[in-house]
Motif scaffolding. Structure first.
Motif, PDB file in Angstrom:
ATOM      1  N   TYR A 100      -9.334  -1.739  23.896  1.00  0.00           N
ATOM      2  CA  TYR A 100      -9.657  -3.076  23.413  1.00  0.00           C
ATOM      3  C   TYR A 100      -8.437  -3.792  22.844  1.00  0.00           C
ATOM      4  N   ASP A 148     -19.330  -2.679  19.570  1.00  0.00           N
ATOM      5  CA  ASP A 148     -19.630  -4.073  19.205  1.00  0.00           C
ATOM      6  C   ASP A 148     -18.559  -4.624  18.266  1.00  0.00           C
ATOM      7  N   GLU A 151     -15.428  -5.352  20.287  1.00  0.00           N
ATOM      8  CA  GLU A 151     -15.598  -6.551  21.112  1.00  0.00           C
ATOM      9  C   GLU A 151     -15.435  -7.813  20.266  1.00  0.00           C
ATOM     10  N   SER A 155     -11.839  -9.987  20.958  1.00  0.00           N
ATOM     11  CA  SER A 155     -12.448 -10.822  21.992  1.00  0.00           C
ATOM     12  C   SER A 155     -11.428 -11.651  22.767  1.00  0.00           C
TER      13      SER A 155
END
Length: 165
Positions: A100, A148, A151, A155
């Motif tokens: 991520y 979550d 994310e 983002s």
């Protein structure tokens, strides 16, 4: 003496290391093919473009210390999240955090790691016994929550290694 080496857990957890494509590595296929526009035919270390499974647990080599002196040095690699305790999901959590953040993954040529087998730990027995213990379910739920969080936090990051189609 007659035992063969195998990819760690390839006999019971194919998702853990399959993305590395060990068979290619064993054939010395460590490099990506040069692009058609590359006139110099530059060889580059094989980059992992996607993960066969999001349960991929590669062994990684990461820089920790910044190369520039600072009064408040920050590690370049994220720490493991301490909410993941006992056995299970801690390494997957760390790899997900790297993904991520947009960290690229490459297969290191001419290098390998040896994992020496050891007896199953008590905490792994707890992990595997879902009827008597809550650890496995707790870590699974925490991992979904953690994804979550990643994310939301990342983002806007480009270059996240996706899961293969």
């Amino acid at each position: 003496r007659d035992k063969k080496c195998i990819v760690f857990q390839s006999d019971n957890n194919w998702e853990g290391h399959h993305t590395t494509k060990t068979q290619k590595w064993l054939k010395s296929e460590w490099y990506d093919e040069p692009s058609k526009t590359d006139e110099q035919k530059t060889r580059t270390i094989r980059q992992i473009k996607c993960f066969d499974s999001l349960r991929y647990e590669p062994y990684v080599v990461l820089p920790w210390c910044p190369s520039v002196p600072s009064t408040k040095p920050q590690p370049l690699a994220p720490y493991y999240d301490e909410r993941f305790y006992g056995y299970g999901k801690n390494k997957i959590q760390h790899i997900s955090h790297l993904r991520y953040r947009g960290v690229p993954f490459y297969v290191l040529p001419r290098s390998f790691v040896v994992h020496h087998p050891h007896p199953e730990s008590n905490v792994k027995q707890v992990w595997n016994d879902r009827k008597k213990n809550k650890l496995h379910g707790e870590m699974d739920r925490l991992y979904a929550k953690y994804i979550d969080e990643l994310e939301d936090e990342y983002s806007d990051v480009k270059g996240v290694v996706p899961e293969c189609d």
